[in-house]
Design an enzyme around this catalytic site. Structure first.
Site, PDB file in Angstrom:
ATOM      1  CE  LYS A  90      58.212  34.535  46.148  1.00  0.00           C
ATOM      2  NZ  LYS A  90      58.070  35.928  46.646  1.00  0.00           N
ATOM      3  CD  GLU A 112      54.325  25.947  47.209  1.00  0.00           C
ATOM      4  OE1 GLU A 112      54.808  25.012  46.540  1.00  0.00           O
ATOM      5  OE2 GLU A 112      55.008  26.882  47.665  1.00  0.00           O
ATOM      6  CB  SER A 371      63.181  41.047  48.123  1.00  0.00           C
ATOM      7  OG  SER A 371      62.083  41.721  48.710  1.00  0.00           O
TER       8      SER A 371
HETATM    9  C1  LIG Z   1      57.970  36.292  47.994  1.00  0.00           C
HETATM   10  C2  LIG Z   1      58.649  37.555  48.313  1.00  0.00           C
HETATM   11  C3  LIG Z   1      59.312  37.765  49.554  1.00  0.00           C
HETATM   12  C4  LIG Z   1      59.296  36.765  50.663  1.00  0.00           C
HETATM   13  O1  LIG Z   1      59.886  35.537  50.390  1.00  0.00           O
HETATM   14  P1  LIG Z   1      61.290  35.132  50.977  1.00  0.00           P
HETATM   15  O2  LIG Z   1      61.399  33.688  50.644  1.00  0.00           O
HETATM   16  O3  LIG Z   1      61.288  35.396  52.449  1.00  0.00           O
HETATM   17  O4  LIG Z   1      62.318  35.948  50.276  1.00  0.00           O
HETATM   18  C5  LIG Z   1      59.979  38.960  49.750  1.00  0.00           C
HETATM   19  N1  LIG Z   1      59.991  39.927  48.815  1.00  0.00           N
HETATM   20  C6  LIG Z   1      59.362  39.781  47.622  1.00  0.00           C
HETATM   21  C7  LIG Z   1      59.415  40.897  46.641  1.00  0.00           C
HETATM   22  C8  LIG Z   1      58.684  38.594  47.330  1.00  0.00           C
HETATM   23  O5  LIG Z   1      58.075  38.461  46.148  1.00  0.00           O
END
Ligand SMILES: *Cc1c(COP(=O)(O)O)cnc(C)c1O
Length: 387
Positions: A90, A112, A371
């Site tokens: 993010k 938000e 992610s």
């Molecule tokens: C917020 C988040 C997601 C989901 O958000 P996407 O916009 O679909 O990427 C996935 N993995 C992590 C670690 C997150 O913090």
């Protein structure tokens, strides 16, 4: 990119901007500014600087040797967004948008957040760039995520609990949009996923595409060829679209998005409009956005980015679901075999890779997008496993 049709902000039939005229004016100006700075060398140099010096890019593409041996099929590579500052992808988008906000003369950032992860990334970037930061959060969510509220406050943000409606994410979005319309002259709305009205999905993709820009270069260096598939979890779809972006025009690379089986937007969704844009959306019998559930807070959303909706309908990408049990097993297996505790969201992608890898051979390559890291989820998993 090629998936975006001639009509600005549309991906096939999806996307667009369905908002009141006063908000449309603000978004049109934002769109103009984004396209201008996207192609500006000085802007890009500054972005590269902060991604390198602050976020810690590039992130490694780690060969998961023990996992590959354990699953006995395709070679598994992990794209390590978990190693970024603040522990997830993010921050790539937060830094990109805040640099744009700065160029546009904004002094105040609003956002938000549902579970708090995007709020924390935004508050971090605001501290770094000395911007006033206001985070709208459903009142119910502020109670469930008290520690993240404190974390945002520690970073200098003001968290405003939203009591209206159900006191959830949707209500926080409405408040933030209202704030933007009132204060657009000095305020920038920093959106956290590849959703919302144009230009947000295009902008968020642009700032997350660094994931696949790097992974493509890295896999060519390591293996001399492209992967057979890229696998990523999909909530709103920002890490997945970033992980897919530079492979969309490579037809030999399968693109696989993974959703929770209790929030199967791309598997069961129908075309509809939510939060000001058109996408596949889960509806209940009354035609309202369906209540979803996920053990991973970041995947608990009844809509999905418009480009994923198009990639699904056009057949370019595949979307699958996994169960909570499969996710919990993957969470533990990656921890044990590679010494990497993944975010529960990311464990969805790992869980699907575990099914796919044994159907392939050692000549095949899978890239799994990690992610985020799982420190934030350890306590929750502790309680689930003790039950
Ligand atoms: C917020 C988040 C997601 C989901 O958000 P996407 O916009 O679909 O990427 C996935 N993995 C992590 C670690 C997150 O913090």
């Amino acid at each position: 990119m090629s998936q975006e049709t001639l009509q600005e902000g549309y991906f096939g039939e999806f996307g667009g901007s369905f908002v009141p005229p006063e908000l449309q004016e603000v978004l049109s100006y934002l769109s103009e500014q984004f396209y201008k700075f996207r192609d500006d060398p000085a802007f890009n140099e500054e972005l590269q600087y902060y991604l390198r010096e602050y976020v810690g890019r590039e992130s490694p593409l780690t060969y998961a040797e023990r996992l590959t041996d354990a699953w006995g099929g395709a070679k598994i590579y992990l794209k390590r967004e978990d190693l970024n500052h603040t522990g997830a992808h993010k921050i790539n988008n937060a830094i990109g948008q805040i640099l744009l906000a700065k160029r546009m003369g904004a002094k105040r950032i609003i956002a938000e957040t549902g579970a708090g992860q995007h709020g924390v990334a935004t508050a971090t970037a605001c501290a770094m760039f000395n911007m006033d930061c206001v985070i709208y959060m459903g009142a119910e969510d502020t109670r469930r995520q008290a520690l993240n509220v404190f974390r945002m406050e520690l970073l200098g943000a003001k968290v405003i609990p939203v009591d209206k409606g159900q006191g959830r994410l949707k209500d926080a979005v409405d408040e933030a949009l209202g704030d933007l319309v009132q204060n657009y002259k000095n305020t920038f709305y920093l959106l956290g996923s590849a959703v919302g009205p144009h230009p947000f999905p295009t902008m968020v993709k642009h700032f997350q595409a660094i994931i696949s820009e790097e992974s493509k270069r890295q896999i060519l260096e390591k293996e001399g060829r492209l992967p057979d598939a890229v696998i990523a979890c999909a909530g709103g779809g920002s890490n997945a679209i970033g992980a897919f972006a530079h492979y969309i025009d490579e037809p030999g690379v399968r693109l696989i998005g993974v959703e929770p089986d209790q929030a199967p937007t791309l598997t069961e969704g129908v075309p509809g409009i939510i939060h000001g844009f058109k996408c596949l959306v889960l509806l209940d019998e009354a035609g309202e956005p369906r209540k979803t559930y996920s053990i991973a807070a970041g995947l608990d959303y009844p809509g999905i980015g418009p480009e994923h909706s198009h990639l699904k309908v056009s057949g370019r990408a595949e979307y699958v679901t996994v169960t909570n049990d499969e996710v919990l097993a993957a969470f533990q297996e990656l921890s044990r075999t590679e010494g990497i505790v993944p975010a529960l969201e990311s464990a969805h992608a790992v869980a699907h890779a575990k099914k796919l890898a044994p159907t392939l051979t050692r000549d095949h390559i899978l890239i799994v997008n990690l992610s985020g890291r799982g420190d934030k989820d350890v306590e929750q998993v502790f309680h689930m496993l003790k039950k």
